[in-house]
Design a protein around this motif. Structure first.
Motif, PDB file in Angstrom:
ATOM      1  N   VAL A 162       0.134   8.939   5.161  1.00 45.07           N
ATOM      2  CA  VAL A 162       0.185   9.604   3.856  1.00 45.07           C
ATOM      3  C   VAL A 162      -0.017  11.084   4.152  1.00 45.07           C
ATOM      4  O   VAL A 162      -1.077  11.491   4.653  1.00 45.07           O
ATOM      5  N   LEU A 201       2.123   1.832  -3.434  1.00 39.71           N
ATOM      6  CA  LEU A 201       1.035   2.302  -4.295  1.00 39.71           C
ATOM      7  C   LEU A 201       0.794   3.801  -4.114  1.00 39.71           C
ATOM      8  O   LEU A 201       0.658   4.554  -5.091  1.00 39.71           O
ATOM      9  N   TYR A 202       0.731   4.235  -2.865  1.00 34.43           N
ATOM     10  CA  TYR A 202       0.473   5.654  -2.619  1.00 34.43           C
ATOM     11  C   TYR A 202       1.662   6.508  -3.044  1.00 34.43           C
ATOM     12  O   TYR A 202       1.480   7.643  -3.507  1.00 34.43           O
ATOM     13  N   THR A 203       2.865   5.970  -2.921  1.00 36.09           N
ATOM     14  CA  THR A 203       4.051   6.726  -3.338  1.00 36.09           C
ATOM     15  C   THR A 203       4.127   6.807  -4.858  1.00 36.09           C
ATOM     16  O   THR A 203       4.300   7.897  -5.427  1.00 36.09           O
ATOM     17  N   GLN A 204       4.000   5.648  -5.495  1.00 41.42           N
ATOM     18  CA  GLN A 204       4.268   5.601  -6.941  1.00 41.42           C
ATOM     19  C   GLN A 204       3.067   6.044  -7.767  1.00 41.42           C
ATOM     20  O   GLN A 204       3.177   6.926  -8.613  1.00 41.42           O
ATOM     21  N   ALA A 205       1.904   5.415  -7.526  1.00 38.84           N
ATOM     22  CA  ALA A 205       0.751   5.703  -8.393  1.00 38.84           C
ATOM     23  C   ALA A 205       0.128   7.049  -8.048  1.00 38.84           C
ATOM     24  O   ALA A 205      -0.288   7.794  -8.937  1.00 38.84           O
ATOM     25  N   LEU A 206       0.060   7.382  -6.753  1.00 41.26           N
ATOM     26  CA  LEU A 206      -0.605   8.623  -6.347  1.00 41.26           C
ATOM     27  C   LEU A 206       0.392   9.747  -6.039  1.00 41.26           C
ATOM     28  O   LEU A 206      -0.022  10.883  -5.777  1.00 41.26           O
ATOM     29  N   GLY A 207       1.684   9.444  -6.103  1.00 40.83           N
ATOM     30  CA  GLY A 207       2.690  10.486  -5.946  1.00 40.83           C
ATOM     31  C   GLY A 207       2.650  11.173  -4.595  1.00 40.83           C
ATOM     32  O   GLY A 207       2.941  12.372  -4.489  1.00 40.83           O
ATOM     33  N   ALA A 208       2.307  10.441  -3.550  1.00 38.75           N
ATOM     34  CA  ALA A 208       2.166  11.040  -2.220  1.00 38.75           C
ATOM     35  C   ALA A 208       3.420  10.806  -1.389  1.00 38.75           C
ATOM     36  O   ALA A 208       4.207   9.893  -1.647  1.00 38.75           O
ATOM     37  N   ALA A 253       0.839  -1.208   0.000  1.00 33.73           N
ATOM     38  CA  ALA A 253       0.000   0.000   0.000  1.00 33.73           C
ATOM     39  C   ALA A 253       0.869   1.252   0.000  1.00 33.73           C
ATOM     40  O   ALA A 253       0.568   2.232  -0.702  1.00 33.73           O
TER      41      ALA A 253
END
Lengths: 136, 136
Positions: free
Chosen positions: A46, A21-28, A18
């Motif tokens: 996040v 995912l938040y780092t790569q896909a959502l750039g967070a 997870a």
């Protein structure tokens, strides 16, 4: 009475996946994982400009989110947390209005080291609400 | 990439009752109801210092939250909405990372009059995510 939205908590089955995912896909911006064994969860934050999302996964055999993940194996939005200036006054107002506080009704120290209470989701349109005492 | 948490949306079966609950029991400021027939919902905003909660109830026969309320008759946390600076660039980054955009993948005008997209909850740990183009 309720103040800032402190966080939205999302239960996830795999914290590392997870976080990626938040780092790569959502750039967070996502914090390093923290194990909170006394709360039965591991968590990452996040970081958003105005609030934060907490990604939670069970830790140990008595996790408060284990049953939720059994019902929702891929995860889901678990609760929202509002800050209040005076947690006991908030509790008393809620009880007067017929809302149920989970557990014995007394504040416990939450994952941020501040007193918290949880309200019964059946009294709030199916939404689990955490109230957290504002930091002094 | 993702910026502010624009709102958390909670689906409710009875908007007037939910508004009264948030006003009285939680002591929150709640807006007057708005009918958004082109989006199939009526909505009130719970105004918090750093973001807002949107309480949604179905309006008309084709509401996008009707199925959710059939599964969750007392309501529940429906989605979270993040602001992005460039919605199409965000979409492209997400697709490159294997995430699915709901519908035909093209932004639609959302309930705030700004372009939005929804991401497949199965790709985000069961959480339905709305992305909204930042206001210029």
């Amino acid at each position: 009475m309720i103040g800032r939205l402190n966080h939205v908590a999302i239960a996830v089955p795999d914290l590392a996946a997870a976080s990626a995912l938040y780092t790569q896909a959502l750039g967070a911006e996502v914090s390093e994982p923290q194990a909170l064994p006394e709360h039965g969860v591991s968590v990452v934050f996040v970081v958003l400009p105005n609030t934060k999302i907490e990604l939670l996964t069970p830790l140990g055999g008595q996790s408060p989110i284990a049953a939720f993940l059994e019902r929702n194996p891929s995860g889901g939005i678990h609760h929202v947390c509002y800050e209040v200036d005076d947690l006991k006054a908030a509790r008393d107002r809620l009880v007067t209005n017929g809302a149920r506080v989970l557990g014995d009704g007394e504040p416990k120290i939450g994952a941020h080291g501040l007193p918290v209470l949880f309200l019964h989701p059946k009294d709030f349109n199916g939404a689990l609400i955490e109230l957290e005492q504002c930091a002094a």
